[in-house]
Design an enzyme around this catalytic site. Structure first.
Site, PDB file in Angstrom:
ATOM      1  N   ASP A 100      65.020 -67.141  38.653  1.00 52.82           N
ATOM      2  CA  ASP A 100      64.137 -68.166  39.442  1.00 52.82           C
ATOM      3  C   ASP A 100      63.703 -68.237  40.576  1.00 52.82           C
ATOM      4  OD1 ASP A 100      66.502 -68.458  40.604  1.00 52.82           O
ATOM      5  OD2 ASP A 100      67.334 -69.901  39.585  1.00 52.82           O
ATOM      6  N   GLU A 122      67.990 -65.315  31.099  1.00 51.08           N
ATOM      7  CA  GLU A 122      68.427 -66.655  32.082  1.00 51.08           C
ATOM      8  C   GLU A 122      67.589 -67.740  32.139  1.00 51.08           C
ATOM      9  OE1 GLU A 122      69.822 -66.967  36.493  1.00 51.08           O
ATOM     10  OE2 GLU A 122      71.479 -65.822  35.599  1.00 51.08           O
ATOM     11  N   GLU A 136      63.615 -72.925  43.592  1.00 52.55           N
ATOM     12  CA  GLU A 136      64.220 -72.168  42.385  1.00 52.55           C
ATOM     13  C   GLU A 136      63.951 -73.170  41.069  1.00 52.55           C
ATOM     14  OE1 GLU A 136      66.125 -72.066  45.038  1.00 52.55           O
ATOM     15  OE2 GLU A 136      66.101 -70.101  45.544  1.00 52.55           O
ATOM     16  N   HIS A 218      73.328 -68.856  51.147  1.00 54.11           N
ATOM     17  CA  HIS A 218      71.820 -68.334  51.520  1.00 54.11           C
ATOM     18  C   HIS A 218      70.955 -69.598  51.170  1.00 54.11           C
ATOM     19  CE1 HIS A 218      70.392 -67.673  47.405  1.00 54.11           C
ATOM     20  NE2 HIS A 218      71.662 -67.159  47.219  1.00 54.11           N
ATOM     21  N   ARG A 220      68.064 -72.028  50.562  1.00 49.60           N
ATOM     22  CA  ARG A 220      67.007 -72.503  51.578  1.00 49.60           C
ATOM     23  C   ARG A 220      67.219 -74.119  51.777  1.00 49.60           C
ATOM     24  NH1 ARG A 220      63.573 -68.241  50.505  1.00 49.60           N
ATOM     25  NH2 ARG A 220      61.795 -68.091  51.998  1.00 49.60           N
ATOM     26  N   HIS A 251      74.165 -62.864  54.598  1.00 46.00           N
ATOM     27  CA  HIS A 251      72.923 -62.564  53.864  1.00 46.00           C
ATOM     28  C   HIS A 251      71.959 -62.209  54.862  1.00 46.00           C
ATOM     29  CE1 HIS A 251      69.150 -63.471  51.527  1.00 46.00           C
ATOM     30  NE2 HIS A 251      69.825 -63.522  50.430  1.00 46.00           N
TER      31      HIS A 251
HETATM   32  C1  UD1 Z   1      65.819 -64.964  47.516  1.00 46.14           C
HETATM   33  C2  UD1 Z   1      65.408 -66.139  46.625  1.00 46.14           C
HETATM   34  C3  UD1 Z   1      66.482 -66.704  46.117  1.00 46.14           C
HETATM   35  C4  UD1 Z   1      67.579 -66.153  45.531  1.00 46.14           C
HETATM   36  C5  UD1 Z   1      68.110 -65.251  46.835  1.00 46.14           C
HETATM   37  C6  UD1 Z   1      69.119 -64.180  46.401  1.00 46.14           C
HETATM   38  C7  UD1 Z   1      63.071 -67.043  46.595  1.00 46.14           C
HETATM   39  C8  UD1 Z   1      62.317 -68.108  47.213  1.00 46.14           C
HETATM   40  N1  UD1 Z   1      64.384 -66.929  47.312  1.00 46.14           N
HETATM   41  O1  UD1 Z   1      66.199 -66.110  48.767  1.00 46.14           O
HETATM   42  O2  UD1 Z   1      66.045 -67.735  44.860  1.00 46.14           O
HETATM   43  O3  UD1 Z   1      68.815 -66.797  45.329  1.00 46.14           O
HETATM   44  O4  UD1 Z   1      66.764 -64.341  47.312  1.00 46.14           O
HETATM   45  O5  UD1 Z   1      69.787 -63.721  47.731  1.00 46.14           O
HETATM   46  O6  UD1 Z   1      62.839 -66.353  45.901  1.00 46.14           O
HETATM   47  N2  UD1 Z   1      65.961 -59.810  54.101  1.00 46.14           N
HETATM   48  C9  UD1 Z   1      66.075 -58.697  54.592  1.00 46.14           C
HETATM   49  N3  UD1 Z   1      66.551 -57.814  53.847  1.00 46.14           N
HETATM   50  C10 UD1 Z   1      66.912 -57.898  52.505  1.00 46.14           C
HETATM   51  C11 UD1 Z   1      66.626 -59.209  52.001  1.00 46.14           C
HETATM   52  C12 UD1 Z   1      66.153 -60.363  52.798  1.00 46.14           C
HETATM   53  O7  UD1 Z   1      65.949 -58.518  55.780  1.00 46.14           O
HETATM   54  O8  UD1 Z   1      67.162 -57.060  51.830  1.00 46.14           O
HETATM   55  C13 UD1 Z   1      65.445 -61.029  55.099  1.00 46.14           C
HETATM   56  C14 UD1 Z   1      63.917 -60.862  55.372  1.00 46.14           C
HETATM   57  O9  UD1 Z   1      63.806 -61.226  56.708  1.00 46.14           O
HETATM   58  C15 UD1 Z   1      63.334 -61.750  54.344  1.00 46.14           C
HETATM   59  C16 UD1 Z   1      64.353 -63.072  54.525  1.00 46.14           C
HETATM   60  O10 UD1 Z   1      65.705 -62.203  54.301  1.00 46.14           O
HETATM   61  O11 UD1 Z   1      61.994 -61.970  54.645  1.00 46.14           O
HETATM   62  C17 UD1 Z   1      64.184 -64.014  53.194  1.00 46.14           C
HETATM   63  O12 UD1 Z   1      63.973 -63.276  52.027  1.00 46.14           O
HETATM   64  P1  UD1 Z   1      63.570 -64.227  50.653  1.00 46.14           P
HETATM   65  O13 UD1 Z   1      63.581 -63.247  49.492  1.00 46.14           O
HETATM   66  O14 UD1 Z   1      62.172 -64.848  50.862  1.00 46.14           O
HETATM   67  O15 UD1 Z   1      64.591 -65.201  50.617  1.00 46.14           O
HETATM   68  P2  UD1 Z   1      66.113 -65.270  50.145  1.00 46.14           P
HETATM   69  O16 UD1 Z   1      66.809 -66.352  51.271  1.00 46.14           O
HETATM   70  O17 UD1 Z   1      66.782 -63.937  50.472  1.00 46.14           O
HETATM   71  N1  UDP Z   2      76.670 -59.862  45.798  1.00 48.75           N
HETATM   72  C1  UDP Z   2      76.744 -58.678  46.230  1.00 48.75           C
HETATM   73  N2  UDP Z   2      77.011 -58.381  47.576  1.00 48.75           N
HETATM   74  C2  UDP Z   2      77.307 -59.493  48.641  1.00 48.75           C
HETATM   75  C3  UDP Z   2      77.267 -60.709  48.006  1.00 48.75           C
HETATM   76  C4  UDP Z   2      76.734 -60.896  46.480  1.00 48.75           C
HETATM   77  O1  UDP Z   2      76.738 -57.955  45.613  1.00 48.75           O
HETATM   78  O2  UDP Z   2      77.484 -59.190  49.740  1.00 48.75           O
HETATM   79  C5  UDP Z   2      76.523 -60.153  44.451  1.00 48.75           C
HETATM   80  C6  UDP Z   2      77.207 -61.246  43.659  1.00 48.75           C
HETATM   81  O3  UDP Z   2      78.396 -60.501  43.003  1.00 48.75           O
HETATM   82  C7  UDP Z   2      76.241 -61.801  42.712  1.00 48.75           C
HETATM   83  C8  UDP Z   2      75.090 -61.743  43.424  1.00 48.75           C
HETATM   84  O4  UDP Z   2      75.093 -60.938  44.545  1.00 48.75           O
HETATM   85  O5  UDP Z   2      76.153 -61.102  41.466  1.00 48.75           O
HETATM   86  C9  UDP Z   2      74.437 -63.003  43.899  1.00 48.75           C
HETATM   87  O6  UDP Z   2      73.526 -63.032  44.751  1.00 48.75           O
HETATM   88  P1  UDP Z   2      73.113 -64.161  45.699  1.00 48.75           P
HETATM   89  O7  UDP Z   2      74.169 -65.131  46.003  1.00 48.75           O
HETATM   90  O8  UDP Z   2      72.131 -63.453  46.706  1.00 48.75           O
HETATM   91  O9  UDP Z   2      72.082 -65.059  44.815  1.00 48.75           O
HETATM   92  P2  UDP Z   2      72.087 -65.807  43.853  1.00 48.75           P
HETATM   93  O10 UDP Z   2      72.922 -65.498  42.852  1.00 48.75           O
HETATM   94  O11 UDP Z   2      72.405 -67.329  44.467  1.00 48.75           O
HETATM   95  O12 UDP Z   2      70.450 -66.150  43.214  1.00 48.75           O
END
Ligand code: UD1
Ligand code: UDP
Length: 376
Positions: A100, A122, A136, A218, A220, A251
């Site tokens: 999602d 999923e 999501e 994490h 939003r 995160h």
């Molecule tokens: C995203 C997904 C969320 C998912 C989550 C898992 C959307 C809108 N959100 O949220 O559904 O549950 O990932 O973790 O699709 N960043 C880094 N390095 C990384 C990852 C993120 O620096 O490896 C920072 C960057 O500044 C980036 C920001 O995090 O712009 C937000 O990343 P984004 O994927 O937009 O949102 P998440 O909160 O990570």
């Molecule tokens: N996870 C990981 N390292 C971390 C935190 C979480 O590998 O430091 C794994 C966790 O086991 C799970 C997944 O990341 O499988 C969950 O990711 P996240 O919480 O970012 O996203 P969501 O599942 O809420 O979309």
């Protein structure tokens, strides 16, 4: 020779990568029937690469789209427009998306424009509240509209799709691929020749004579006041129960990093660390007494490990673990988080009732079932 079906597997964030990695492996095992390519949008960068490294997956296409503090508008349009040349180059028969995220929703639209069959892994999770989780719930609903084959993790998620008039013949209940990933990882981590620097580092940091509370977050809809509340609650738990150690891999989203490091940076029994690679995180989950999170994936993994989870959300699309008693929704109200955490820390009976081992999300055969379905 019969022509092979072309499969494009697309993902972008950490959780999608974890849950799609075993599917990539399963398709690769069946290379006489399928030509499989992996495309990463790299909506996440570092957190995605950690997963690719551990599962030894090499992307055939890397869109490298992540920007610091990216926004939903540009991310969505960048994914759609950057996928066009990939789709036109590989000409997939099937495009696989997961879950999602923005990558999921935008890829399913691009794949639909191209004319491929969309396969959603999923599929069918719903809260029926478009604001929670945001965005999501919208992402998975839109993806469901253009999906041809829905791979649902549970009967509940299949039921949700039937209520939306999806055809039963197009839905297959497989269990969640996260269990495939979890079992693979536990086996790999426990094998004799597996040595991991990060896990060795954790062994130095983690005080196993204390009750370990593992925290992630994490969402939003929790940005802003939600995270301030969460930090206040964690601080209070650490003060009121000094015999616990809170380990929080933070995160990389700046909207999470900033409040968490500002508010929890200097507390004796709270350790803020970088996001962990999947095997280290699995190791830490196994060592934990209690998990406090707003993550979706962690809610699915914890029941298999018998770990109680307090979920810092108002709603969940994963009712199975709540019904089984492993997961309790506590929202982001500090007093509720503190009350439930202290109860679990202090009351053995309450703790035991929440730490039963069970597997509502399958037996680790989801990827095999998906590939078999396509083999026909
Ligand atoms: C995203 C997904 C969320 C998912 C989550 C898992 C959307 C809108 N959100 O949220 O559904 O549950 O990932 O973790 O699709 N960043 C880094 N390095 C990384 C990852 C993120 O620096 O490896 C920072 C960057 O500044 C980036 C920001 O995090 O712009 C937000 O990343 P984004 O994927 O937009 O949102 P998440 O909160 O990570
Ligand atoms: N996870 C990981 N390292 C971390 C935190 C979480 O590998 O430091 C794994 C966790 O086991 C799970 C997944 O990341 O499988 C969950 O990711 P996240 O919480 O970012 O996203 P969501 O599942 O809420 O979309």
């Amino acid at each position: 020779m019969k022509e092979r079906k072309r499969i494009l597997i697309v993902f972008g964030t950490r959780p999608e990568a974890i849950k799609m990695a075993p599917l990539v492996k399963e398709f690769e095992k069946n290379s006489t029937s399928f030509e499989t390519k992996v495309c990463v949008t790299a909506q996440h960068r570092e957190m995605l690469d950690q997963v690719l490294n551990f599962f030894d997956i090499h992307a055939d296409y890397d869109l490298d789209l992540m920007k610091p503090n990216q926004n939903l508008y540009s991310l969505t349009s960048d994914i759609i427009s950057n996928l066009k040349p990939v789709l036109e180059d590989f000409k997939p028969d099937y495009v696989f998306v997961h879950g999602d995220t923005t990558t999921t929703m935008a890829t399913s639209i691009a794949g639909f424009y191209f004319g491929a069959q969309i396969c959603h892994v999923e599929a069918g999770l719903r809260t029926y509240n478009m604001q929670s989780p945001f965005p999501e719930e919208m992402n998975r609903t839109v993806t469901g509209v253009v999906t041809n084959i829905h791979f649902s993790p549970t009967l509940t998620s299949k039921q949700n799709l039937l209520l939306e008039n999806k055809k039963e013949a197009n839905i297959l209940v497989t269990g969640n691929t996260v269990i495939d990933a979890l079992l693979y990882s536990v086996k790999k981590v426990n094998s004799n020749n597996f040595i991991d620097k990060e896990i060795e580092g954790l062994k130095e940091l983690v005080e196993l004579n204390k009750k370990i509370i593992l925290v992630t977050g994490h969402r939003r809809e929790n940005h802003g006041q939600g995270f301030i509340n969460i930090c206040e609650a964690l601080k209070q738990i650490a003060i009121e129960y000094p015999d616990c150690q809170i380990i929080y891999p933070v995160h990389l989203n700046p909207n999470v990093q900033k409040p968490v490091y500002e508010l929890l940076g200097n507390i004796e029994n709270i350790k803020l660390i970088s996001p962990l690679s999947y095997p280290s995180f699995v190791w830490l989950m196994e060592k934990s007494y209690l998990i406090i999170t707003d993550s979706g994936g962690v809610q699915e993994e914890a029941p298999s490990l018998g770990k109680p989870v307090l979920v810092m959300r108002e709603t969940t699309e994963r009712p199975e673990a709540v019904e089984a008693g492993t997961v309790l929704l506590v929202g982001t109200n500090p007093s509720k988080i503190i009350y439930e955490a202290l109860r679990l820390l202090k009351d053995k009976e309450v703790y035991n009732s929440m730490s039963m081992l069970h597997n509502p999300y399958g037996d680790g055969s989801a990827c095999k079932q998906i590939v078999n379905h396509l083999l026909g």
